[in-house]
Scaffold this active site. Structure first.
Site, PDB file in Angstrom:
ATOM      1  N   LYS A  28       0.864  -1.187   0.000  1.00 27.04           N
ATOM      2  CA  LYS A  28       0.000   0.000   0.000  1.00 27.04           C
ATOM      3  C   LYS A  28       0.892   1.226   0.000  1.00 27.04           C
ATOM      4  O   LYS A  28       2.054   1.148   0.409  1.00 27.04           O
ATOM      5  CB  LYS A  28      -0.875   0.018   1.254  1.00 27.04           C
ATOM      6  CG  LYS A  28      -2.149   0.794   1.065  1.00 27.04           C
ATOM      7  CD  LYS A  28      -3.206  -0.061   0.425  1.00 27.04           C
ATOM      8  CE  LYS A  28      -4.461   0.714   0.099  1.00 27.04           C
ATOM      9  NZ  LYS A  28      -5.555  -0.210  -0.246  1.00 27.04           N
ATOM     10  N   ASP A  43      -7.077   4.338  -4.382  1.00 28.63           N
ATOM     11  CA  ASP A  43      -7.725   4.166  -3.077  1.00 28.63           C
ATOM     12  C   ASP A  43      -8.355   5.541  -2.830  1.00 28.63           C
ATOM     13  O   ASP A  43      -8.596   6.285  -3.794  1.00 28.63           O
ATOM     14  CB  ASP A  43      -6.689   3.783  -1.996  1.00 28.63           C
ATOM     15  CG  ASP A  43      -7.332   3.225  -0.727  1.00 28.63           C
ATOM     16  OD1 ASP A  43      -7.644   2.034  -0.694  1.00 28.63           O
ATOM     17  OD2 ASP A  43      -7.548   3.997   0.230  1.00 28.63           O
TER      18      ASP A  43
HETATM   19  N1  GLU Z   1      -7.308   0.178  -2.791  1.00 24.24           N
HETATM   20  C1  GLU Z   1      -8.089  -0.970  -3.127  1.00 24.24           C
HETATM   21  C2  GLU Z   1      -8.136  -1.908  -1.952  1.00 24.24           C
HETATM   22  O1  GLU Z   1      -8.195  -1.473  -0.824  1.00 24.24           O
HETATM   23  C3  GLU Z   1      -7.649  -1.600  -4.438  1.00 24.24           C
HETATM   24  C4  GLU Z   1      -6.221  -1.997  -4.535  1.00 24.24           C
HETATM   25  C5  GLU Z   1      -5.791  -2.468  -5.936  1.00 24.24           C
HETATM   26  O2  GLU Z   1      -6.624  -2.535  -6.845  1.00 24.24           O
HETATM   27  O3  GLU Z   1      -4.598  -2.752  -6.084  1.00 24.24           O
HETATM   28  O4  GLU Z   1      -8.160  -3.103  -2.067  1.00 24.24           O
END
Ligand code: GLU
Length: 448
Positions: free
Chosen positions: A129, A169
Site C-alpha cells: 500500500k 484508493d
Molecule cells: N485500494 C483498493 C483496496 O483497498 C484496491 C487496490 C488495488 O486494486 O490494487 O483493495
C-alpha cells in the site's frame, strides 16, 4: 484477546513496541492475530519459522519527500509512502491513498490488510500500500498532475509489472492514475500497462474496474444473504461515503431490488426514504467533484443533515464504504437496536473492535472488509491478466469473473470458519484462510 496464547500475546506486544504510535497498524495486527490460536495449535511450524513475526514486519518501507508547485508558483512539500509488505503469493499489489490523514501507521495497516485480502482473492498477488498526505480536494487538475508527476518520479524505481503494481484508493481515481502512469512511461520509455491498475478503458484499463469494489461487496453480501435464506429485495440499505466504493455499491443494491435510503460524505448525510438516485450522486461526485449536500437541489424528497451520523438511521443493511473506524461500538449498538440484520464492510477496517464484538454478540451477519471489499483488487488482477496478454475483455465476461471470485471468497471464509470451530464468524474465517495461504507459501519458499 489471544485466547490465553502467551506467545501470540508477546508477539503482539513486540509489534506495538517496535511501531510506536501506529495505532491503526496495531489494530489491524491485533485483529488478525486474535483469530490465529486454533491455527497455531494445529500448525506449530508457523511458530518455528517465525511466520507471524515475519508477516508483521514489511519487506520494505519507502518514505520520500514530494515537492510540487501550485498554480501560483508556490512550492509545497508532502510526504510519500510505499510499504511493500509481502510478496509470497505474487508481486506487491495495492492502492495509493492521497488524504491528509495518511501517515506511516495508516499505510502499514492498509498494507497488512492487503496481504490477506489479496490472498483471499485466489489471484497471484502479494500485498502493498502507499500514498501521501497530499489532499487532492480543491486542487486544480494541473496541480494534481504536478503532484502526481513528482510522486512518481520518486517511486518509479521501485515499481514494475512483475515487482509492484499500485492502483487507486481514497483520493486516487482514474485522473490520478493517468498522471502517474504518464510519468512512469516518460521516465522508463516503456508502455508497461501492467505496472498500474485502474487505468482508463481506452489505454489499458479493464471493464468493471471502476465498479468492482462496490459491485463485489454487494455480490459478497448477496451470497451471504442467500445462504441465510434472505436477499436484498425490498431491503432498506444505508451506505456511508459517496466515493467510488459507495456509488457502485448503491448502484448494485438498487439493481438487486434493495432501496438505498441514505449516503454521506465527511460533511453530512443525505436521506430519502423513497430511495436515492445513484445517477445524481454520480454526477455530483464524479463529474462536478462537489459535496453530497448538492443532492437536495435536484430531489425535493431528500433531506440533508450537516454533521449527521448515518448509523442513527433505521435500516436493514448497513454498508460502511467511507473509511476506517467509522462504526464505533456506540454506532453498532444503535444499528442493532434499530433492527439491522447485516453489515458489509466496503471500506478498509471501517468497524472498531468494539463494534465488531457488538455485532458478533448480537448474531448480526457480518461481511468483513478483507473478504467483502476484495472485488476491487481482484479486478485489478484481471486487468493485469489482460495487460500481459494485450487483450481486452467485455464488461459481461469481466463482471462474471468478479461475481465468481466474490462467491468463492464467501465460500472460503464460511467453510474455514466452520472448520476452525467458529461457524458463521466470517471475520475469523477470512483471517484464517488468508493467513494459511500466505504462511504456507512462505514456508515453501524458505527463509528469505
Ligand atoms: N485500494 C483498493 C483496496 O483497498 C484496491 C487496490 C488495488 O486494486 O490494487 O483493495
Amino acid at each position: 484477546m489471544f485466547g490465553g496464547d502467551e506467545k501470540l500475546e508477546s508477539i503482539y506486544r513486540e509489534v506495538v513496541n517496535r511501531n510506536p504510535g501506529e495505532t491503526e497498524f496495531h489494530q489491524a495486527v491485533g485483529e488478525v492475530l486474535s483469530s490465529l490460536p486454533p491455527v497455531l495449535a494445529k500448525h506449530p511450524e508457523f511458530y518455528e519459522y517465525k511466520i507471524i513475526e515475519r508477516l508483521c514486519e514489511p519487506d520494505r518501507q519507502i518514505i520520500f519527500r514530494v515537492v510540487w508547485e501550485d498554480d501560483k508558483g508556490r512550492l509545497h512539500i508532502n510526504r510519500g509512502f510505499r510499504v511493500q509488505f509481502n510478496n509470497a503469493l505474487g508481486p506487491y499489489k495495492g492502492g495509493l491513498r492521497f488524504h491528509p490523514s495518511v501517515y506511516l501507521g495508516v499505510v502499514k495497516f492498509l498494507g497488512f490488510e492487503q496481504v490477506f485480502k489479496n490472498a483471499l482473492t485466489g489471484m497471484p498477488i502479494g500485498g502493498a500500500k502507499g500514498g501521501s498526505d497530499f489532499d487532492p480536494h480543491g486542487k486544480s487538475d494541473r496541480e494534481v498532475m504536478n503532484f502526481c508527476r513528482r510522486f512518481m518520479t520518486e517511486l518509479h524505481q521501485y515499481l514494475g509489472e512483475e515487482i509492484d503494481i499500485p492502483a487507486g484508493d481514497i483520493g486516487v481515481g482514474q485522473r490520478e492514475i493517468g498522471y502517474l502512469f504518464g510519468q512512469y512511461k516518460r521516465l522508463t520509455h516503456r508502455f508497461e500497462a501492467g505496472v498500474i491498475t485502474g487505468k482508463k478503458l481506452n489505454w489499458g484499463g479493464s471493464q468493471v474496474r471502476t465498479e468492482a469494489t462496490g459491485y463485489g461487496l454487494v455480490y459478497f453480501m448477496d451470497e451471504m444473504l442467500r445462504d441465510h435464506k434472505k436477499s436484498f429485495d425490498d431491503m432498506k440499505v444505508t451506505i456511508s461515503g459517496s466515493g467510488n466504493v459507495a456509488i457502485y455499491a448503491a448502484e448494485k443494491v438498487t439493481q438487486l431490488g434493495g432501496k438505498v435510503i441514505a449516503m454521506s460524505d465527511s460533511n453530512g448525510v443525505i436521506y430519502d426514504e423513497s430511495g436515492i438516485d445513484v445517477e445524481t450522486v454520480k454526477r455530483i461526485k464524479e463529474v462536478e467533484r462537489k459535496r453530497i449536500k448538492e443532492y437536495t437541489k435536484f430531489h425535493e424528497t431528500a433531506a440533508y443533515y450537516e454533521g449527521g451520523n448515518i448509523w442513527e438511521i433505521k435500516t436493514d443493511i448497513a454498508l460502511p464504504c467511507a473509511t476506517e473506524n467509522e462504526i464505533t461500538g456506540r454506532d453498532a449498538k444503535i444499528l442493532i437496536k434499530n433492527g439491522v440484520i447485516a453489515i458489509g464492510e466496503g471500506a478498509n477496517m471501517p468497524t472498531t473492535p468494539e463494534g465488531i464484538k457488538a455485532f458478533m454478540d448480537a448474531g448480526i451477519l457480518f461481511g468483513p472488509a478483507k473478504a467483502a471489499n476484495a472485488g476491487g483488487v481482484a479486478t485489478s488482477a484481471l486487468e493485469m491478466i489482460q495487460n500481459s496478454r494485450h487483450d481486452v475483455w467485455t464488461f459481461e465476461y469481466t463482471d462474471k469473473r468478479l461475481k465468481e471470485i466474490m462467491e468463492n471468497i464467501y465460500r472460503t471464509c464460511s467453510e474455514t470458519a466452520e472448520e476452525y470451530g467458529v461457524p458463521g464468524n466470517l471475520s475469523r474465517g477470512a483471517n484464517i484462510a488468508g493467513f494459511l495461504k500466505v504462511a504456507t507459501a512462505m514456508i515453501e519458499q524458505g527463509i528469505v
